[in-house]
Design an enzyme around this catalytic site. Sequence first.
Site, PDB file in Angstrom:
ATOM      1  N   GLU A   7      30.459 -51.497 -45.559  1.00  0.00           N
ATOM      2  CA  GLU A   7      31.523 -52.464 -45.820  1.00  0.00           C
ATOM      3  C   GLU A   7      31.268 -53.750 -45.040  1.00  0.00           C
ATOM      4  O   GLU A   7      31.502 -54.847 -45.526  1.00  0.00           O
ATOM      5  CB  GLU A   7      32.874 -51.886 -45.406  1.00  0.00           C
ATOM      6  CG  GLU A   7      33.297 -50.676 -46.194  1.00  0.00           C
ATOM      7  CD  GLU A   7      34.691 -50.228 -45.794  1.00  0.00           C
ATOM      8  OE1 GLU A   7      35.638 -50.568 -46.516  1.00  0.00           O
ATOM      9  OE2 GLU A   7      34.838 -49.536 -44.755  1.00  0.00           O
ATOM     10  N   ASP A  53      12.681 -36.747 -41.037  1.00  0.00           N
ATOM     11  CA  ASP A  53      12.902 -38.079 -41.606  1.00  0.00           C
ATOM     12  C   ASP A  53      14.382 -38.255 -41.936  1.00  0.00           C
ATOM     13  O   ASP A  53      15.062 -37.304 -42.320  1.00  0.00           O
ATOM     14  CB  ASP A  53      12.099 -38.254 -42.897  1.00  0.00           C
ATOM     15  CG  ASP A  53      10.605 -38.353 -42.634  1.00  0.00           C
ATOM     16  OD1 ASP A  53      10.225 -38.736 -41.513  1.00  0.00           O
ATOM     17  OD2 ASP A  53       9.829 -38.023 -43.546  1.00  0.00           O
ATOM     18  N   VAL A  99      42.675 -53.344 -42.616  1.00  0.00           N
ATOM     19  CA  VAL A  99      43.450 -54.292 -43.415  1.00  0.00           C
ATOM     20  C   VAL A  99      44.714 -54.694 -42.663  1.00  0.00           C
ATOM     21  O   VAL A  99      45.249 -55.780 -42.867  1.00  0.00           O
ATOM     22  CB  VAL A  99      43.799 -53.730 -44.811  1.00  0.00           C
ATOM     23  CG1 VAL A  99      42.598 -53.735 -45.722  1.00  0.00           C
ATOM     24  CG2 VAL A  99      44.416 -52.351 -44.719  1.00  0.00           C
ATOM     25  N   GLU A 100      45.177 -53.818 -41.789  1.00  0.00           N
ATOM     26  CA  GLU A 100      46.327 -54.168 -40.964  1.00  0.00           C
ATOM     27  C   GLU A 100      46.046 -55.441 -40.167  1.00  0.00           C
ATOM     28  O   GLU A 100      46.893 -56.333 -40.049  1.00  0.00           O
ATOM     29  CB  GLU A 100      46.642 -53.033 -39.975  1.00  0.00           C
ATOM     30  CG  GLU A 100      47.307 -51.813 -40.587  1.00  0.00           C
ATOM     31  CD  GLU A 100      46.315 -50.828 -41.205  1.00  0.00           C
ATOM     32  OE1 GLU A 100      45.156 -51.226 -41.478  1.00  0.00           O
ATOM     33  OE2 GLU A 100      46.693 -49.677 -41.439  1.00  0.00           O
ATOM     34  N   ARG A 137       5.485 -32.622 -31.546  1.00  0.00           N
ATOM     35  CA  ARG A 137       4.965 -33.504 -32.596  1.00  0.00           C
ATOM     36  C   ARG A 137       3.929 -34.462 -32.009  1.00  0.00           C
ATOM     37  O   ARG A 137       4.177 -35.152 -31.025  1.00  0.00           O
ATOM     38  CB  ARG A 137       6.096 -34.313 -33.228  1.00  0.00           C
ATOM     39  CG  ARG A 137       5.667 -35.440 -34.147  1.00  0.00           C
ATOM     40  CD  ARG A 137       5.144 -34.898 -35.462  1.00  0.00           C
ATOM     41  NE  ARG A 137       4.634 -35.959 -36.330  1.00  0.00           N
ATOM     42  CZ  ARG A 137       5.363 -36.605 -37.231  1.00  0.00           C
ATOM     43  NH1 ARG A 137       6.630 -36.320 -37.363  1.00  0.00           N
ATOM     44  NH2 ARG A 137       4.821 -37.538 -37.987  1.00  0.00           N
ATOM     45  N   TYR A 191      51.656 -74.935 -50.854  1.00  0.00           N
ATOM     46  CA  TYR A 191      51.106 -73.616 -51.198  1.00  0.00           C
ATOM     47  C   TYR A 191      49.592 -73.656 -51.317  1.00  0.00           C
ATOM     48  O   TYR A 191      48.906 -72.656 -51.112  1.00  0.00           O
ATOM     49  CB  TYR A 191      51.747 -73.048 -52.464  1.00  0.00           C
ATOM     50  CG  TYR A 191      51.863 -74.011 -53.625  1.00  0.00           C
ATOM     51  CD1 TYR A 191      53.104 -74.509 -53.993  1.00  0.00           C
ATOM     52  CD2 TYR A 191      50.742 -74.419 -54.348  1.00  0.00           C
ATOM     53  CE1 TYR A 191      53.230 -75.387 -55.055  1.00  0.00           C
ATOM     54  CE2 TYR A 191      50.857 -75.289 -55.408  1.00  0.00           C
ATOM     55  CZ  TYR A 191      52.101 -75.780 -55.760  1.00  0.00           C
ATOM     56  OH  TYR A 191      52.208 -76.654 -56.809  1.00  0.00           O
TER      57      TYR A 191
HETATM   58  N1  LIG Z   1      13.904 -43.316 -43.025  1.00  0.00           N
HETATM   59  C1  LIG Z   1      13.016 -43.079 -42.034  1.00  0.00           C
HETATM   60  N2  LIG Z   1      12.998 -41.881 -41.408  1.00  0.00           N
HETATM   61  C2  LIG Z   1      12.120 -41.641 -40.407  1.00  0.00           C
HETATM   62  N3  LIG Z   1      11.236 -42.541 -39.959  1.00  0.00           N
HETATM   63  C3  LIG Z   1      11.211 -43.755 -40.547  1.00  0.00           C
HETATM   64  C4  LIG Z   1      12.099 -44.060 -41.609  1.00  0.00           C
HETATM   65  N4  LIG Z   1      11.854 -45.344 -41.996  1.00  0.00           N
HETATM   66  C5  LIG Z   1      10.886 -45.805 -41.215  1.00  0.00           C
HETATM   67  N5  LIG Z   1      10.478 -44.868 -40.343  1.00  0.00           N
HETATM   68  C6  LIG Z   1       9.431 -45.082 -39.369  1.00  0.00           C
HETATM   69  O1  LIG Z   1       8.288 -44.396 -39.799  1.00  0.00           O
HETATM   70  C7  LIG Z   1       7.557 -44.073 -38.646  1.00  0.00           C
HETATM   71  C8  LIG Z   1       6.582 -42.962 -38.951  1.00  0.00           C
HETATM   72  O2  LIG Z   1       7.307 -41.812 -39.218  1.00  0.00           O
HETATM   73  P1  LIG Z   1       6.564 -40.454 -39.446  1.00  0.00           P
HETATM   74  O3  LIG Z   1       5.479 -40.278 -38.448  1.00  0.00           O
HETATM   75  O4  LIG Z   1       7.615 -39.398 -39.507  1.00  0.00           O
HETATM   76  O5  LIG Z   1       5.919 -40.710 -40.859  1.00  0.00           O
HETATM   77  P2  LIG Z   1       5.352 -39.622 -41.768  1.00  0.00           P
HETATM   78  O6  LIG Z   1       6.315 -38.497 -41.796  1.00  0.00           O
HETATM   79  O7  LIG Z   1       3.955 -39.292 -41.373  1.00  0.00           O
HETATM   80  O8  LIG Z   1       5.271 -40.329 -43.159  1.00  0.00           O
HETATM   81  P3  LIG Z   1       6.464 -40.618 -44.135  1.00  0.00           P
HETATM   82  O9  LIG Z   1       7.217 -41.782 -43.560  1.00  0.00           O
HETATM   83  O10 LIG Z   1       5.763 -40.931 -45.402  1.00  0.00           O
HETATM   84  O11 LIG Z   1       7.307 -39.386 -44.210  1.00  0.00           O
HETATM   85  C9  LIG Z   1       8.588 -43.699 -37.630  1.00  0.00           C
HETATM   86  O12 LIG Z   1       8.141 -43.932 -36.323  1.00  0.00           O
HETATM   87  C10 LIG Z   1       9.760 -44.566 -37.981  1.00  0.00           C
HETATM   88  O13 LIG Z   1       9.830 -45.696 -37.135  1.00  0.00           O
HETATM   89  N1  LIG Z   2       4.610 -30.676 -48.758  1.00  0.00           N
HETATM   90  C1  LIG Z   2       4.786 -31.651 -47.869  1.00  0.00           C
HETATM   91  N2  LIG Z   2       3.947 -32.673 -47.844  1.00  0.00           N
HETATM   92  C2  LIG Z   2       4.132 -33.668 -46.965  1.00  0.00           C
HETATM   93  C3  LIG Z   2       5.190 -33.639 -46.065  1.00  0.00           C
HETATM   94  C4  LIG Z   2       6.071 -32.536 -46.101  1.00  0.00           C
HETATM   95  O1  LIG Z   2       7.045 -32.452 -45.310  1.00  0.00           O
HETATM   96  N3  LIG Z   2       5.829 -31.570 -47.023  1.00  0.00           N
HETATM   97  N4  LIG Z   2       5.391 -34.672 -45.196  1.00  0.00           N
HETATM   98  C5  LIG Z   2       4.628 -35.719 -45.228  1.00  0.00           C
HETATM   99  C6  LIG Z   2       4.923 -36.873 -44.366  1.00  0.00           C
HETATM  100  O2  LIG Z   2       6.193 -36.900 -43.960  1.00  0.00           O
HETATM  101  C7  LIG Z   2       3.455 -35.829 -46.090  1.00  0.00           C
HETATM  102  N5  LIG Z   2       3.297 -34.718 -46.951  1.00  0.00           N
END
Ligand SMILES: Nc1ncnc2c1ncn2[C@@H]1O[C@H](COP(=O)(O)OP(=O)(O)OP(=O)(O)O)[C@@H](O)[C@H]1O
Ligand SMILES: Nc1nc2c(c(=O)[nH]1)N=C(CO)CN2
Length: 695
Positions: A35, A347, A86-87, A333, A67
């Site tokens: 919003e 993610d 809105v108040e 990780r 007005y």
């Molecule tokens: N919606 C999101 N969720 C998580 N990370 C995000 C998102 N958008 C951008 N990022 C950024 O992406 C970077 C890389 O994330 P990550 O290492 O999980 O990628 P990945 O899982 O290998 O690839 P993908 O992004 O394709 O899933 C993170 O450090 C974060 O800053």
């Molecule tokens: N099947 C599968 N493939 C992937 C996956 C995942 O979670 N499952 N995550 C990825 C990067 O986030 C790239 N590829």
Amino acid sequence: MTFAEAVTGPHGRPLDRICLEGVSATGHHGVLPHERVEGQVFRADVVLHLDTRAAATSDDLAATVSYADVAQDVHDVLAGSPADLVETVAERIAAVVLDRPAVHAVDVRVHKPQAPIEVPFDDVSIVIRRDREHAPVVATPAVSGAEPRTASEVAGDQRAEASPSLGLAGAAAAEPSYGPAVVAPTMADALADEPVGAEPFGAESFGAEAFGAEAFGTEPAGAAEAPETAEPAEADVAPYLDPLDAAPARPIGAVLALGANLGDAQVTLRDAVTDIDRVPGIQVTDVSPLARTAAVGGPDQPDFLNAVLIVKTTLSPRDLLRAVQQVEELHGRVREERWGPRTLDVDIVQYDTLTTTSDDLELPHPRAHERAFVLVPWAEVAPDAVLGGLGGGPVSQLAVTAPDRAGIRWLALDWLTGPTQSTGQVATDGGPAPSAPVQSVSVERAPAVAPDARSSEPETPQAPPTPPHGYASEAPQGYAPEGPRDYAPEAPRAYSPQPSQGYAPEAPQGYAPEGPRDYAPEAPQGYAPETPRAYVPEVSTSSTPQAPLVPIFEVPSAPQPPAPPVTATPHAPVPPAPSTSQVPAEPPASSYELPLPYDPPAQQPAYEPAPQAYQPPAEPSYEVPDQPQAYQPPAMPAPPEQQVYPAFGEPARDDAYAVWGPPAPADPFGTSAQHPTAAHPEVPEAGYDPTERDR
Ligand SMILES: Nc1ncnc2c1ncn2[C@@H]1O[C@H](COP(=O)(O)OP(=O)(O)OP(=O)(O)O)[C@@H](O)[C@H]1O
Ligand SMILES: Nc1nc2c(c(=O)[nH]1)N=C(CO)CN2
């Protein structure tokens, strides 16, 4: 009183009324991030109670209230500085109208016809009446029309008008001016005796929280309803707020996607669900079935286990990202290679309805719309879910057309409480796992965790959340933030949501409690690729030898309402987890029967897939170009000999785990007859630097 009902004037007779209806503007008022960002239409009706006889006698505009000027002021308030409520908007309008001495009283109605209400409705509005005795409790906003007037001027005018024989007009005029207008909620007479700036009746006096000004947590201190001592022009400029840093005042829905293909993936995912639920400001409300999925993109690697969580959160998007990255880190990780194998990936798929892109966070997740490993479990847990953003649409529809849909091996419903599977030791060399045949089946909506399974493990402190199914905004399934958690009483929340409690106060963890915030946004992010830390589940059913337990927090071992304070325990880096995958190759025994064949989940919104305009690139590529149409699923070339959507193949099943998905297209990526696991169609672009996005 009813709206616009007559007001009795000083002479005991009803005052006249000027009625202004339907002044509208796009405003950014509201408690939800979208919003604030997107804005919506607000409409106001205003009735001025005044005596118009002098104007009628003289036929002089100066003897009444224009007005047109009022309309402009009302418009400016509607379009001006965002308020939560809105108040507050109505109060501001009342203040700006009562700034005109001729007006004895004002009725204000503010309509918000596009309010975020989840059921069909026509309009919602607030009605207030303010007058000189029951005066507005906010400062008069600076607007383009009327000159701001001091409270003394207003009070003096009123007294002069009401009691001309007392000759107070002169006295009022002689009073010093105390700067911009402040209207007190007390009688006008009282105002004249005190400097109005000395004891302002701004929101602070009444408790800013009561007016929602601070509740959203976005307005800088003093910006909400404090008397406007700044230059009017500046005071009306809303401070820029990055929506990614805006914490909602009330829990909003978000969707998280979990994946793992190193270590004991099922145990990791289970523990991650618990860890995420324990983060203050996050509540897991639903957990999808567990999917075993062929790895998409990246190098040859074991199959993944994937799941989707529906959560409620009061964290800002960035804080949510930090929190889930912290959980990733807890589980060892390591980011070495884009789309490479990982112990845990979390993610943010969607955060409320926010659509935004920045260097560190993109919402909705830019690739969610084309990932069956996200969409399939999501559609199972939330059949009516809709993914926003480019390429978005009804999740259940996107799921059945996603390029990697044939790589969904099976789904398991009881994975949170059922035995973990470590029998399917696969591919320590990174090679693809043997897979169950891909067939067309359905997963019946069922609780993620069997009630008996829950009650059979009452004493397990690590029991993950077993939320009720069906997170949705509808009331019956809704979130009750203040109510008791109605699931998993045997799984106590280890962390009290009290503001003073930090998540992981020690510095390397990246979260330092700071006042009421659970996370210190400016704290360094916990991810440190050079010091990988293995995650060791505190309770593990894994047969894999684990490193010694290194708790990050002391977690109570039994329900102890109220939740005890969190105690951070120092911990040192420990060796990384063994890079073996225990993603089970075959469906493990499950307590749930999964009916066949696959039917798209019930209650799908009527939705016709858009014409398939997308042509797959010549080279195998997992990237599907963003298409500007909303709700358009990523196009897939139809397999040459089969109709893959919506008719799926013959019913088939061989055990309690479901093999999900339509029949594997002979060549789902248009390249060869390879199974997608082998094809690995998600190819990083040349020159990809895995650290590039991992700041
Ligand atoms: N919606 C999101 N969720 C998580 N990370 C995000 C998102 N958008 C951008 N990022 C950024 O992406 C970077 C890389 O994330 P990550 O290492 O999980 O990628 P990945 O899982 O290998 O690839 P993908 O992004 O394709 O899933 C993170 O450090 C974060 O800053
Ligand atoms: N099947 C599968 N493939 C992937 C996956 C995942 O979670 N499952 N995550 C990825 C990067 O986030 C790239 N590829």
